[in-house]
Design a protein around this motif. Structure first.
Motif, PDB file in Angstrom:
ATOM      1  N   ARG A   1     -12.986   0.884   1.447  1.00  0.00           N
ATOM      2  CA  ARG A   1     -13.975   0.482   2.889  1.00  0.00           C
ATOM      3  C   ARG A   1     -13.323  -0.601   3.622  1.00  0.00           C
ATOM      4  N   PRO A   2     -12.562  -1.430   3.395  1.00  0.00           N
ATOM      5  CA  PRO A   2     -12.205  -2.105   4.457  1.00  0.00           C
ATOM      6  C   PRO A   2     -10.783  -1.704   5.314  1.00  0.00           C
ATOM      7  N   ILE A   3     -10.289  -0.342   4.794  1.00  0.00           N
ATOM      8  CA  ILE A   3      -9.087   0.292   5.627  1.00  0.00           C
ATOM      9  C   ILE A   3      -9.455   1.560   6.429  1.00  0.00           C
ATOM     10  N   THR A   4     -10.612   2.238   6.071  1.00  0.00           N
ATOM     11  CA  THR A   4     -10.560   3.397   6.844  1.00  0.00           C
ATOM     12  C   THR A   4     -10.714   3.064   8.190  1.00  0.00           C
ATOM     13  N   ARG A   5     -11.180   1.902   8.921  1.00  0.00           N
ATOM     14  CA  ARG A   5     -11.174   1.945  10.267  1.00  0.00           C
ATOM     15  C   ARG A   5     -10.030   1.948  10.836  1.00  0.00           C
TER      16      ARG A   5
ATOM     17  N   ILE B   1       0.252   0.883   6.428  1.00  0.00           N
ATOM     18  CA  ILE B   1       0.527  -0.025   5.646  1.00  0.00           C
ATOM     19  C   ILE B   1       0.923  -1.241   6.688  1.00  0.00           C
ATOM     20  N   LEU B   2       1.840  -0.892   7.345  1.00  0.00           N
ATOM     21  CA  LEU B   2       2.421  -1.806   8.629  1.00  0.00           C
ATOM     22  C   LEU B   2       1.342  -2.416   9.182  1.00  0.00           C
ATOM     23  N   ALA B   3       0.152  -1.540   9.755  1.00  0.00           N
ATOM     24  CA  ALA B   3      -0.721  -1.971  10.452  1.00  0.00           C
ATOM     25  C   ALA B   3      -1.656  -2.924   9.762  1.00  0.00           C
ATOM     26  N   MET B   4      -1.842  -2.555   8.518  1.00  0.00           N
ATOM     27  CA  MET B   4      -2.670  -3.705   7.588  1.00  0.00           C
ATOM     28  C   MET B   4      -1.979  -4.918   7.341  1.00  0.00           C
TER      29      MET B   4
ATOM     30  N   LEU C   1      -8.276  -7.626   2.958  1.00  0.00           N
ATOM     31  CA  LEU C   1      -7.310  -6.911   2.839  1.00  0.00           C
ATOM     32  C   LEU C   1      -6.390  -7.536   1.481  1.00  0.00           C
ATOM     33  N   LYS C   2      -6.720  -7.114   0.198  1.00  0.00           N
ATOM     34  CA  LYS C   2      -6.089  -7.703  -0.950  1.00  0.00           C
ATOM     35  C   LYS C   2      -5.027  -7.092  -1.285  1.00  0.00           C
TER      36      LYS C   2
END
Ligand code: SF4
Ligand code: SF4
Lengths: 454, 272
Positions: A92-96, A249-252, A265-266
């Motif tokens: 959920r928190p990473i799709t966008r 992963i870098l963007a996150m 983002l845990k």
């Protein structure tokens, strides 16, 4: 977190806070892009003579960038579509974030092709006189389709969030009001939106696979040694997803720090993506090994010239850096739980991105510089123009991404909220359907297996 | 709803596009096939199939053909810088070829123009139809349409296409000496040997005004015309008595990289 955090408030706060570092970053990126524009004007005026390209190295860094950026685009839509279809709750928190990477990077990739054209002024000829037998036209077709589909796939889940912003940020109402399409959030609207997203998620996967397959076919459809390979399609798709996850992963990691999104983002999100990345490391290595071993065993002279140019000749530094960056380093970092941490994963992702760029480079250049006939060659040294335009491409991506995150919520507010409300219940229901019918739910074990084993 | 309607429409559009491209592909393949089957037609309507024979046993490596080609076809004057950078344009070029093994090694120079393949790998890859094989088998470039992507250049296994890295220039007096029959190419497009196609047009016009059909020797490319060793022959390969097709049947014949199946129309003669 002890008390529940309010994602909406957190995101809106970071979207409306314009700090000094933000302006410094935007200023810096604009300067890089400006320099690239200057270089491009130079190239437009004088022609491609300002690059290091020559005969027989007719393609160089621009094409490498094109393949690289189009590869990154698989981060997004493909990953997020697969996670959505698998109902992976942690998506959920990473799709966008992923979908945004896709859309932006596709434009950057296509832009690099324009940079490479001798006559960019005639680029529209591909629509006026299309030759559908050309793999380049397949590229044009599949990339345009992919851009369209990914924009829809990014926009649809954005609608409820835009409507939210329309109601929360009155000063930007003129903008969000138009984009929200009058969304009110009725159950009927929600139902239709979810259906549309589900359908798009299915549609977008084959499109994404077709995109990098066709990119690889630009090379594989020729008869040139070490381009003419039947496994290039899947090999490129695997590489694309690989570099795509690394970019995600870098963007996150960056957004987590700058936007203070630690609560959303845990480590578990990184851990899950890290495992996915580990799988892709193995897949990529497998494909690379298969490709090079069959070439070596076949020992066809024209291919061997290129093979040795890569493994021990002038391109060996690139090849072995690639092997370290895409295989050895990530494999070690991602397999050991001690290093499978957020900083570790940032290191692995960075080396993977470097390695994948090099991989594209040593696919394009060594084959060209060793033609079948003994044509005199004078090497390939990229010039400052190519360097500047490449830097500009990266800067343009970073700038657009930064601005996007200021205008739209980079985490899907409504989807996270939905996860919070329905996620647990849905998952439990789903799990119960896996269990054998007609039995009472198992009683909680008195001792776990782990405790027994001690 | 938006999304649903979109995806249904996009699916239909894609299906249609796929069908259309399939149809186009088949039409194109058929068009090529009909050109290949042409010998079955009436003699007058039979298109020629122009080809060249280069006798390496006669060639002295003097490069007269290179210079003649360069002057005939308005190629830019090769400067030392362009040469160092690997950017000279030389439609006819001499490549070294090594024969035999130590100690009986023999090095020769081999003139290599575009091979005008009957199955050119370079033409189908052009996204805009800017390079194609014409009904007489000549592989042509359309300069005003080319977008300069260099895909055809990279797809040619003989590396015989050239790219205009910059606007071609000539020193002062030479600018006035261009061949008026050949267009000067702008920067950013691809070019290559045309088998002096403009000379074919001339020859056809001449024959038409004389009220006769094309004869052997009417159409002679510049390289053949100047070769002092008479190492180059040229003519209609489908005409059994032409010098080119007779020489082409010699036991000394070979094709460059015949194994690639490109069916070159340039034949090389050399003692084994
Ligand atoms: S030799 Fe090269 S350029 Fe000429 S027709 Fe064959 S593939 Fe095309
Ligand atoms: S360089 Fe020109 S002729 Fe060659 S493929 Fe590209 S557009 Fe076609």
């Amino acid at each position: 977190m002890a008390q529940p955090r309010d994602l909406e408030a957190d995101l809106i706060a970071s979207m409306t806070r314009f700090s000094r570092p933000f302006f410094l970053l935007v200023g810096f990126l604009l300067a890089v892009i400006g320099f690239a524009a200057y270089a491009w004007v130079h190239q437009l005026r004088d022609g491609l003579v300002v690059t290091g390209l020559n005969r027989p190295v007719f393609w160089g860094i621009y094409i490498t960038n094109f393949v690289f950026f189009i590869g990154i685009s698989h981060a997004g839509t493909l990953i997020s579509a697969i996670l959505r279809l698998c109902q992976a709750e942690w998506r959920r928190p990473i799709t966008r974030m992923a979908e945004t990477i896709t859309v932006l990077v596709l434009f950057i990739g296509a832009g690099n092709i324009i940079m490479d054209l001798g006559r960019p002024d005639r680029a529209l000829n591909v629509f006026l006189h299309p030759n559908f037998r050309s793999p380049l036209l397949w590229d044009v077709t599949s990339i345009t389709t992919y851009v369209t589909a990914s924009i829809c796939y990014l926009y649809l889940p954005l609608i409820p969030d835009i409507a939210l912003l329309r109601d929360r940020l009155p000063r930007r109402r003129w903008f969000y009001g138009a984009l929200a399409l009058g969304w009110r959030g009725t159950p009927n609207e929600r139902h239709r939106l979810e259906l549309a997203i589900a359908v798009l998620a299915v549609v977008v996967i084959p499109i994404a696979v077709s995109v990098h397959t066709v990119v690889s076919w630009v090379f594989a459809m020729t008869v040139q040694p070490m381009w003419h390979s039947t496994i290039f399609g899947p090999y490129f798709v695997v590489g694309a997803i690989y570099s795509g996850i690394a970019a995600l992963i870098l963007a996150m990691a960056v957004l987590r720090k700058t936007y203070r999104l630690e609560a959303y983002l845990k480590p578990v999100h990184f851990k899950n993506l890290g495992l996915l990345l580990l799988v892709m490391t193995c897949l990529w290595t497998y494909f690379t090994f298969a490709e090079y071993l069959t070439t070596f065993y076949g020992h066809e002279p024209d291919e061997m010239t290129i093979f040795w140019a890569k493994l021990s000749g002038p391109y060996a530094p690139y090849f072995w850096t690639m092997a370290a960056c895409c295989f050895a380093i990530p494999l070690v970092i991602l397999s050991l739980p001690a290093t499978r941490t957020i900083p570790g994963m940032v290191v692995a992702s960075s080396t993977i991105l470097v390695g994948m760029w090099l991989e594209r480079f040593i696919i394009v250049v060594p084959s060209l510089i060793n033609p079948r006939l003994p044509v005199p060659t004078s090497g390939y040294t990229p010039t400052w123009v190519e360097g500047a335009i490449t830097a500009g491409a990266f800067a343009a991506f970073l700038l657009l991404y930064t601005l996007f995150a200021k205008v739209f919520p980079i985490i899907s507010v409504w989807e996270v909220e939905e996860g919070r409300q329905r996620g647990i219940q849905d998952t439990v229901e789903r799990l119960t359907t896996y269990l054998p019918e007609g039995e009472a739910p198992p009683a909680p074990a008195t001792k776990t297996a782990w405790e027994w084993s001690r | 709803m938006e999304g649903l309607a979109y995806s249904r429409r996009s699916f239909l559009a894609r299906a249609l596009a796929a069908a259309a491209s399939l149809a186009l592909f088949r039409r194109l393949s058929k068009a090529e096939a009909s050109v290949r089957q042409a010998p079955g037609q009436a003699v007058a309507a039979r298109p020629h199939r122009w080809g060249m024979v280069i006798d390496l046993d006669r060639c002295t490596g003097c490069q007269a053909c290179v210079v003649a080609c360069w002057a005939e076809n308005n190629q830019p004057l090769p400067s030392p810088e362009a040469h160092r950078a690997g950017r000279i344009i030389e439609w006819m070029t001499l490549l070294p070829s090594t024969e035999g093994e130590y100690p009986a090694v023999r090095q020769r120079l081999m003139p290599v123009p575009c091979q005008h393949c009957d199955r050119p790998p370079c033409t189908p890859v052009c996204p805009v139809f800017a390079t194609y094989k014409n009904p007489e088998g000549l592989v042509a470039q359309i300069y005003p349409r080319c977008i300069g992507c260099r895909y055809c250049v990279n797809a040619c296994p003989y590396t015989c296409k050239f790219f205009n890295w910059s606007t071609p220039t000539w020193p002062a007096p030479m600018e006035a000496m261009h061949n008026p029959d050949v267009s000067v190419r702008p920067k950013g497009v691809t070019e290559k040997c045309t088998f002096c196609h403009h000379r074919l047009i001339r020859a056809k016009e001449q024959a038409a005004s004389d009220g006769r059909t094309l004869r052997e020797g009417d159409y002679v490319p510049a390289c053949m015309q100047v070769c002092p060793a008479r190492a180059i022959a040229f003519g209609d390969l489908d005409e059994p008595n032409s010098a080119a097709s007779q020489l082409g049947r010699s036991p000394r014949r070979s094709l460059l990289q015949e194994e690639l199946g490109t069916r070159p129309k340039v034949t090389y003669l050399a003692e084994a």
